[in-house]
Design an enzyme around this catalytic site. Structure first.
Site, mmCIF file in Angstrom:
data_model
loop_
_atom_site.group_PDB
_atom_site.id
_atom_site.type_symbol
_atom_site.label_atom_id
_atom_site.label_comp_id
_atom_site.label_asym_id
_atom_site.label_seq_id
_atom_site.Cartn_x
_atom_site.Cartn_y
_atom_site.Cartn_z
ATOM 1 N N CYS B 85 -8.522 -43.217 40.609
ATOM 2 C CA CYS B 85 -8.211 -44.422 39.839
ATOM 3 C C CYS B 85 -8.483 -45.686 40.654
ATOM 4 O O CYS B 85 -9.632 -45.986 40.938
ATOM 5 C CB CYS B 85 -6.776 -44.344 39.321
ATOM 6 S SG CYS B 85 -6.453 -45.484 37.972
ATOM 7 N N HIS B 201 -6.085 -38.631 37.088
ATOM 8 C CA HIS B 201 -5.065 -38.383 38.119
ATOM 9 C C HIS B 201 -4.684 -36.903 38.157
ATOM 10 O O HIS B 201 -3.741 -36.511 37.450
ATOM 11 C CB HIS B 201 -3.793 -39.168 37.781
ATOM 12 C CG HIS B 201 -3.916 -40.641 37.929
ATOM 13 N ND1 HIS B 201 -3.596 -41.299 39.088
ATOM 14 C CD2 HIS B 201 -4.310 -41.597 37.058
ATOM 15 C CE1 HIS B 201 -3.774 -42.608 38.929
ATOM 16 N NE2 HIS B 201 -4.219 -42.809 37.704
ATOM 17 N N GLU B 203 -3.025 -35.495 40.413
ATOM 18 C CA GLU B 203 -1.673 -35.387 41.008
ATOM 19 C C GLU B 203 -0.565 -35.516 39.973
ATOM 20 O O GLU B 203 0.594 -35.253 40.265
ATOM 21 C CB GLU B 203 -1.513 -36.427 42.132
ATOM 22 C CG GLU B 203 -1.202 -37.853 41.707
ATOM 23 C CD GLU B 203 -2.422 -38.652 41.255
ATOM 24 O OE1 GLU B 203 -3.487 -38.047 41.043
ATOM 25 O OE2 GLU B 203 -2.294 -39.883 41.104
#
Lengths: 80, 227
Positions: B85, B201, B203
């Site tokens: 990002c 993302h 994560e």
């Protein structure tokens, strides 16, 4: 010495903000607009008093930080 | 495996990445943007967020911060650097990756799950990947990938596209393009494929209690590939 720089998006880069501004102006009755492109304006006050040297420094600043040359062009529009 | 996550002023996914890396076996260290040297690392991650408040252009200020000199050297020496990002935006601004991320086509901040299709598995990030299509989360205002005609030709010629936005069956089309990205690009590599930048993302998808586990598959595979 104060150097003024204008940064604009390159012609082939989409400018959605400019487009929305255009549409809004159109809706307000400003109907004869062909296109609106949004840009940025910087005033850089430098200790350098030699016009050529000051502009050369600002040129370097533009290339290294102020613009992203993939999408933007810059133009020094005034020195005083 | 040692990893480093760089925290810039305004980063807000740095601790999420830290949690994800540790969960899958990395010994992770947090590194401050004003530090000069990177700790010994097999992987450096530039996390998501709003470094320097997105002033000037997203990622532009962070790309000139002190630690980035070491990150550039590390990457140029073949070190693995991944930007997620805002980290992706920092990588394009630093010149490590080609192109730029413009404001989303419809001027909206987009926060939702999307599907992305892996385009190239001949690299440390996606080698031996069990999946072709991941469900990842995106949350960005400037994710509209753009580059010049010459750059896109070079990117395609060198097989540098990492991820495409797609539908759940892997169809890459306009309907599955959330932000107007050129050719549905969601992530790119540098020429050598040791630097990866992506808008999604992974994560955020490492726990079933969150929004899914596709990120777990990504990180597990990544650490195995780096071993």
């Amino acid at each position: 010495m104060k150097i003024s720089v204008v940064i604009t998006l390159k012609k082939d880069v989409l400018d959605p903000q400019g487009k929305v501004i255009h549409q809004t102006l159109d809706g307000m009755g400003f109907e004869d607009i062909n296109e609106v492109r949004q840009g940025k304006y910087f005033e850089i006050d430098t200790k350098e008093n030699d016009k050529k040297k000051a502009e050369a420094k600002v040129d370097e600043m533009c290339k290294k930080l102020l613009t992203n040359l993939v999408i933007e062009d810059f133009k020094i529009i005034g020195s005083q | 495996m040692h990893s480093s996550v760089i925290t810039f002023p305004g980063s807000n996914c740095d601790r999420d990445v830290d949690v994800a890396l540790k969960k899958f076996g990395f010994k992770n260290k947090m590194v401050w943007h004003d530090d000069v040297e990177l700790p010994k690392s097999d992987l450096v991650v530039l996390p998501g967020g709003f470094s320097y408040g997105d002033y000037l252009r997203c990622g532009s200020m962070a790309s000139k911060s002190k630690i980035m000199k070491s990150v550039l050297n590390f990457a140029q020496g073949g070190g693995k650097v991944m930007g997620i990002c805002n980290g992706f935006q920092i990588l394009v601004e630093s010149g490590l990756l080609p192109g730029v991320l413009l404001r989303n086509k419809y001027l909206e901040f987009i926060c939702k799950n999307v599907f992305v299709k892996v385009n190239n598995k001949d690299n440390s990030y996606f080698k031996d990947d069990k999946k072709d299509i991941y469900e990842f989360h995106i949350a960005h205002n400037e994710g509209n990938y753009f580059c010049s005609n010459e750059q896109i030709k070079e990117i395609n010629d060198n097989n540098q596209i990492a991820l495409f936005y797609s539908d759940e069956n892997g169809n890459i089309n306009e309907q599955s393009n959330p932000n107007g990205s050129l050719q549905n690009i969601a992530g790119v590599f540098n020429k050598q494929k040791n630097v990866l930048g992506m808008m999604p993302h992974p994560e955020r998808m490492i726990d079933p209690a969150l929004s899914g586990e596709d990120g777990s598959i990504f990180f597990e595979n990544l650490i195995n590939n780096l071993k």
